[in-house]
Every structure is written in C-alpha cells, then in structure tokens.
Design a protein around this motif. Structure first.
Motif, short mmCIF file in Angstrom:
data_model
loop_
_atom_site.label_atom_id
_atom_site.label_comp_id
_atom_site.label_asym_id
_atom_site.label_seq_id
_atom_site.Cartn_x
_atom_site.Cartn_y
_atom_site.Cartn_z
N LEU A 1 0.84 -1.19 0.00
CA LEU A 1 0.00 0.00 0.00
C LEU A 1 0.89 1.25 0.00
CD1 LEU A 1 -3.15 0.05 0.29
CD2 LEU A 1 -2.81 0.38 2.73
N GLY B 1 -1.95 7.11 0.48
CA GLY B 1 -3.09 7.57 -0.32
C GLY B 1 -3.87 6.44 -0.94
N GLN B 2 -3.34 5.22 -0.92
CA GLN B 2 -4.05 4.10 -1.52
C GLN B 2 -4.85 3.32 -0.47
OE1 GLN B 2 -0.84 1.93 -3.42
NE2 GLN B 2 -1.34 2.89 -5.39
N VAL B 3 -5.90 2.63 -0.92
CA VAL B 3 -6.68 1.74 -0.05
C VAL B 3 -6.91 0.44 -0.81
CG1 VAL B 3 -7.89 3.58 1.19
CG2 VAL B 3 -8.88 2.65 -0.91
N LYS C 1 -18.88 6.10 10.45
CA LYS C 1 -19.19 6.55 9.10
C LYS C 1 -19.25 5.34 8.18
CE LYS C 1 -17.14 11.06 9.97
NZ LYS C 1 -16.02 10.90 10.94
N LEU D 1 -16.38 2.95 7.04
CA LEU D 1 -15.62 2.14 7.99
C LEU D 1 -16.20 0.74 8.05
CD1 LEU D 1 -15.39 4.87 10.78
CD2 LEU D 1 -13.91 4.53 8.79
N PRO E 1 -8.60 4.32 8.71
CA PRO E 1 -7.85 4.56 7.49
C PRO E 1 -6.38 4.77 7.82
CG PRO E 1 -9.72 6.10 7.69
CD PRO E 1 -9.58 5.37 9.00
N SER E 2 -5.52 4.56 6.86
CA SER E 2 -4.09 4.69 7.14
C SER E 2 -3.58 6.10 6.87
CB SER E 2 -3.29 3.66 6.33
OG SER E 2 -3.62 3.78 4.96
N PHE E 3 -4.48 6.97 6.45
CA PHE E 3 -4.11 8.37 6.24
C PHE E 3 -5.38 9.20 6.39
CE2 PHE E 3 -5.07 6.30 2.20
CZ PHE E 3 -6.01 7.15 1.63
N ARG F 1 -8.44 11.03 5.40
CA ARG F 1 -9.16 10.95 4.11
C ARG F 1 -10.31 11.94 4.09
NH1 ARG F 1 -11.02 5.22 1.98
NH2 ARG F 1 -10.65 6.26 -0.01
N MET G 1 -6.27 12.04 0.08
CA MET G 1 -5.50 12.25 1.31
C MET G 1 -5.41 13.74 1.62
SD MET G 1 -1.52 11.52 2.26
CE MET G 1 -1.45 9.81 1.81
N LEU H 1 -11.88 11.86 7.65
CA LEU H 1 -11.76 10.64 8.44
C LEU H 1 -10.35 10.61 9.00
CD1 LEU H 1 -13.12 7.70 6.22
CD2 LEU H 1 -14.19 8.68 8.26
#
Lengths: 410, 410
Positions: A202, A205-207, A376, A379, B51-53, B55, B108, B143
């Motif tokens: 990852l 900025g990616q998911v 939200k 999630l 989330p990892s960043f 968002r 992001m 988020l």
C-alpha cells in the motif's frame, strides 16, 4: 429533507426497477445432494401417494380391531400368532378373525388387519398365542396410505427455495435429480485510482479494494455466481469495454465505484450508455446508499452501488438479493428472520428517508437490547462489529430509546 | 410423564456429550473469495491503522479550518488555489495559511490542512482564487487515521463466523487468504431392510431413503462435508465394518436407522462397541426424537438419530449443528434469528419434555400468526409445509392460543 423527498424510497425503486427486467431463468438438473439452497424450477407433483402402503408406527402385533374390543390387563383377548410381516415386503397371508401377526415399526399392515397393538401391551400366553392387554380401534398405530401426500398433489410449487425438508421430500418421492434455476452470473466491476488489490504494498493515499470481496461473499450467499472484473483504470474506454464484456458474460452487472467524482461520473455515463432503456432510478431515499443507480441495458440489469463499503453492503442486501431472487424465479417468500430488541438510546432520523443502522445485540434476562454501532459508512469494521441491521422507516423521524425494534441478522 | 423425566433435557444432553469430545480443529488457508460462511481460526490483528491516512469524506477543498472562521454566504473567505490532490497519491506540497487545494472524496488531506470544505459551499472567485461560503472546524469532513481500526487491534477474534462484512474487513487489511477451520467430514450411515435408494423401483412395503438426503443438506448448510455410506444390510458384521470405516475416515459419524427394532438394536450395539468411552446419552426428553443416542468412540463423536424423517431433522438441528460448530471452533455465538408470532390455537404438551412443533407463518396486519402443522413425525411433507419450528419448553405443559411464540426458520 428536500433532497431525499425527491428520491424514490427503496421498495418503490426496487419495484420500478424489477418491472423493467424480463428475466427468463436458465435451468439445470442437479443431484439431490447439491439441491439445498437452490430454487426449484419445476412444480413437484407426487407420482404416488405417501405412505404408499398402510404402515405400522410401532413394534407390535397387527390385528383386527374388533378382536380386541373390551381387552384389558384383567381380561385379555387371546389371538393366534400366524406369522411375522417382513420389513420391506408384503405378508404372504391375509389376517382373518382371531389371528394376529408380528409387525415392526414401518412394516406393512397386512390385508385383513386394520390396527396394531404395541408390543408393550401384549404378552405371549403360550407359543403361538398372544395375550392382548389393551383394546385398539380401527387405524390405531397405522399410518394410512396418502396420509402425508396424495398421488397427483403438487407438493412443492415451482419457485420454492429447497431446504433440507424439501430435499428429504424429493427423496421420499424417489427423485435423484431436480431441475433448479441456474445460479445467475454476477459481474463485479470495481474502480478508483486510489483502490488497489489486496496482497500488494500500500502506498500513501491508496486503499485496498473492499467491495469486490464483500460483494463476492454476499452474492455467493444469495445464490449467485460472482465474477470479478478487477479494478478499472479511470478511463472512459476501459469502462465501456469492460461493461460491454460483463453485460455479454453475466446475468447481472454491479459497479462499485471508487469515491472520486471522476469515477462516479464515469460509472453513471457508462451505465447510461450501455443499452436500452438505461437508467431507471438514480438516487434512492435511503441512508446509507443514496447515490445508488438502477438500470437495465438490453435486458441485463445493472446496478451502480455506492463506493463506501458499508453503503455498498446495505444497498446490495436490498437490491442485489431481491434481483437475484427474481432472476431465479423465487415465488414463495418466507418471512425474513429478525430479532426483536429494545433500542438502548434515542435514534433521530430524517423523515422521508429510510435509514439502516448497524446494531450489536446484548442479551439480558429481559430479552435483547439493540445498541447502535456508530461509525461513518466508510468504515467496514463498523459493520463487522454489528450483529445485524435495523431500519428506521421513512415515515419516522427517529425511534425513542426503549422501543422494540426488529434486527435483521447480517 | 415418567419415561421422559428419567431422560436428560436436550441442552443438558448436549453439554454432557460435548464435554466428552476433545476437538482439535484441522485448519486450511482459503482465498478470501471462498471465506464467507467459514470459521476463522487465527485472531485477525490489524497490521496497520484504518484509514491509514487522513481521508476526505467529500469532494471539495482542503483548507486550514482557521482560514474559514466567520466565512458565510454574505462574507466569504478568499483562499488561493495551489493545486489538486491526486487520488491514490500524496500532495507534493504542504498547505500553508491562506491557501486551499482541490480534494476528492477518499483523497488524502495534505500536510498543513485539517478540514475540507464541501464543493457545494464554495465558488471560484476568479482563476486561482476560491470563495469559501461556510466556516468549517478542525476535522470537518475528514476521516482520521485509525478512526476505524488502530494498528495492533484484534479486529476479528479467532472462532468468528466470517460474514460478508468480515470478508470485506480482511480485504481492507490487505489479506488475500485467511486460515479457517476445515469443514468436518460427517459420515451418514443409513440402514433398514425396507429402505432403498431413490431412483429405484419401489416394491410394496419399501420406502425411499429420506434421511440420508435431508441430513446431507443440513450438514452442508451447517458447514460440514457429508459423506454417505449407503444403506446397510440388517447384519451385525456389515454394521461393525462400516462404522469402523466411517470412524476412520470422518470427524463425526451419524447413524440414521431404519425403523424396525432389529436395526435399532444393531445401531445401539454397534455404537456402544465402536470405541471408548462409548454411549454418553441414550434417550433425550424431547419430542420428536426421544431415541437419540450420543456417543464418543475413541475421540470421534457418534450420533444415533431417530429413524423418522421429521425427528431426524429436528434432532440434527439441535445436536449435529452444535457439534459441528464446536468442531470448527466457533466461539462467538450470535443470536439465532426467530420470528415472533401469535399462536393460533392451544397447544397442550407433556411437562418434563421439550416439544418442537412445525408451524406455518401467516402474515396479518397485526404481525405474524403461527399455525401448527400437525402430522406424525414420519411424514416429511409435514415439515416441508412448515416455515419454521417453535419450542414448547420442558417446564410448560402447553402454550395457550394467542400467546407470542418465537419461530425459528428452518
């Protein structure tokens, strides 16, 4: 409120969508071992009656009821033992007055006999003579031919979901195979420049693609065959080409768009240009899931699902499941099981919009409590933490704490 | 009443049976596409936060919240547009005071920004300058990293049934495979001289094997792999040899006896001699299903089911399903969904015995009515005509008409 009031409520949107779909279910013959969970396509008519012969329900003695009249522990009737009825066969004698014969549970009551005395209410007086300690009336302990099913009865209507009981019923009628609706092929088209396949590294900025996998699971559970078309690049030609391919190869096509406005627009345009009559419904008064698109392209239903994982699953439960059921010809609708539970807190809602809320069920001595799981709709673990979903109907502007709600397990 | 009072109630019988079973679940790794309905064996721990960043949840402009203070339709704030945040990437700038950047849903939020203004509340003043028509506070439309899941969280405990939501959650964490319990192999041994395979010609006195097929279906639904050992001849050696084979090849062995006393006795003797400790429970205070046998032979659970088709299914629902769940390591128990319905008539019952009655559900404006489907437990179509089963608890001696009962769908 106004933005939702212009939109169709889910039930009405679904109805108007399904009216445009002309499904001709494809069928296949499957062995009984693979039939559970499938939708039977042919009406099942009993070719013979069940039971097909008078059967004893107990171990004991086949008798003429009139020979036992007045029999009791103190004043037994005495009958001659003339033989034993073989399991799976026919007695080679007719029972006449004053006689009895050994019969086992499931054995065929012989001609001349009309009742069975349980072995517990008999004893051997001497070899060849049986004491009957209790009177029986005509039919006692006997299953009559046709008591379950008559010859020619439609026992399972076409369009029925086959459960273990129906599969057993088919076996009872001697069937080894049954004609069922094929599992509809459901194409899943994912998109979004930020979305990548699980298993990769990852970058910021990616998911990872969530919806392809959760939808794959939901489609499998609903009886469809999911087919993934991967994650499309943000490009009109790729969208068009993949959509055409999925339309040709599948019975139902789902788009699960990435979240940026460009892929949302590409999805809408692609769906609208895919075939006639095109988009039937764009936007539904439900939360989560407002941006849902329902379309039909040259006979193939196409559904544009919202990009948020929770929204995608909630909307798929409402629209994809119902579409698959109609495709497979399901006609008998059994109630959807739900668990009544007391709401733990006040849930406000916007009138004119149907809301679906994830809840945890908490067991108490007084039944279940439903505790909303907030989060939200982006999630996914919000939903993984929920036992089920509850609905706030469009007409309500909320549900007060303590009210009994119906929770559908997910 | 006495015959039932000596017997164990179903829940107690099950508990005492399961205590003698030492299950070591076998595991396998399956791709996510095949994971729905399986029991996860490993605790799933989040390797990174979700989330990892930060968002954006909307399309609009990334800003510093303080730059929008006091902004309104009549008194907009003016910000310089310094760029656009690429979907799936990182901005190549830091946002400083007085500036804003185009951001899409799911994008992001760049360093320096702490809120997003929805595009609906903005307009272009002139090229390179954006009017902000509404104030936002820190975090609005963003988020936060970890808002769904923190790194190191156990997000799915071992022993959880994987639903579409959990499969989606695994994908969100980048997983392509998951370790689940293998589907236990369940041997089905049928018997009875009167019982023949469907597909053959029925002679007088014969019946088709129903239970092998209905149990096959139920085991499939419950997550097991059914293996049929055919219909045994009424012979001690055949019973012994087949039982040994099934015990060696399967994780759970079911006997579904024919109805004659000889095969019932053969079944009981065979089960008791199959291994240690042997029979744990013989007879349960439940109707239908009293003659149930629960045994353990050298670590392999063995269940002797009643021969009547309805009894066999009701008992399998209680004992086989629970045994399979324990074998697969299911630890999280979600409530079993049921439908509350008003009973249409008085149902008498024998105190001390748990009764299960098939019912049809009739939809009324006032909710569902539960109408009992009567029929002897030999009659499989009795159950095929039912929507579900309701229980009369052992403590009750009946349920009056009009009472609310819980109907479990079958």
């Amino acid at each position: 409120m106004s933005e939702f009031l212009e939109l169709l409520p889910p039930a009405q949107a679904l109805e108007s969508f399904l009216q445009h779909c002309n499904f001709v279910p494809q069928t296949e013959s499957v062995p009984l071992q693979d039939a559970v969970g499938r939708i039977v396509f042919e009406p099942i008519v009993a070719p013979f009656e069940l039971p097909s012969f008078p059967r004893s329900t107990v171990d004991g003695f086949a008798v003429r009821a009139s020979d036992t009249h007045g029999a009791s522990e103190t004043l037994p009737a005495y009958l001659n033992l003339i033989g034993e009825i073989p399991m799976g066969g026919t007695a080679d004698f007719e029972l006449t007055a004053g006689n009895c014969a050994i019969i086992h549970t499931g054995g065929m009551v012989p001609a001349g006999a009309n009742a069975v005395v349980m072995v517990e209410y008999t004893q051997e007086a001497r070899p060849g003579e049986i004491e009957i300690l209790r009177a029986v009336s005509v039919g006692t302990n006997v299953l009559q031919p046709g008591e379950d099913v008559s010859s020619g009865d439609e026992v399972i209507p076409a369009g029925t979901l086959l459960r273990p009981a129906e599969v057993g019923g088919l076996a009872a009628l001697g069937r080894t195979h049954v004609t069922v609706a094929q599992r509809p092929k459901v194409g899943i088209i994912s998109s979004g420049d930020e979305v990548i396949e699980p298993g990769n590294e990852l970058s910021p900025g990616q998911v990872f693609d969530v919806n392809s996998y959760s939808l794959h699971s939901l489609i499998t559970q609903a009886g469809g065959q999911p087919i993934s078309y991967g994650i499309l690049a943000d490009d009109a030609d790729t969208f068009k080409r993949t959509a055409e391919q999925a339309k040709n190869e599948c019975d139902l096509v789902l788009f699960t768009a990435g979240s940026s406005v460009s892929v949302r627009d590409l999805t809408a345009t692609t769906i609208d240009n895919l075939g006639q009559p095109g988009v039937i419904v764009h936007g539904v008064s439900v939360r989560p899931g407002k941006p849902t698109i329902l379309a039909v392209a040259d006979g193939i239903p196409v559904i544009g699902l919202p990009g948020n994982p929770v929204s995608a699953l909630v909307i798929a439960r409402i629209f994809v499941t119902a579409t698959l059921q109609k495709m497979m010809g399901l006609t008998t609708s059994r109630p959807r099981a739900a668990i009544p539970a007391k709401l733990t807190l006040n849930l406000p809602s916007q009138a004119g919009r149907e809301d679906w809320i994830g809840v945890k069920l908490i067991s108490t001595t007084d039944g279940y409590m439903a505790e909303p799981v907030f989060g939200k709709s982006n999630l996914i673990f919000t939903l993984a933490n929920a036992d089920g979903l509850m609905k706030i109907p469009a007409a309500a502007n909320g549900i007060p704490a303590g009210e009994l709600v119906q929770v559908e397990l997910i």
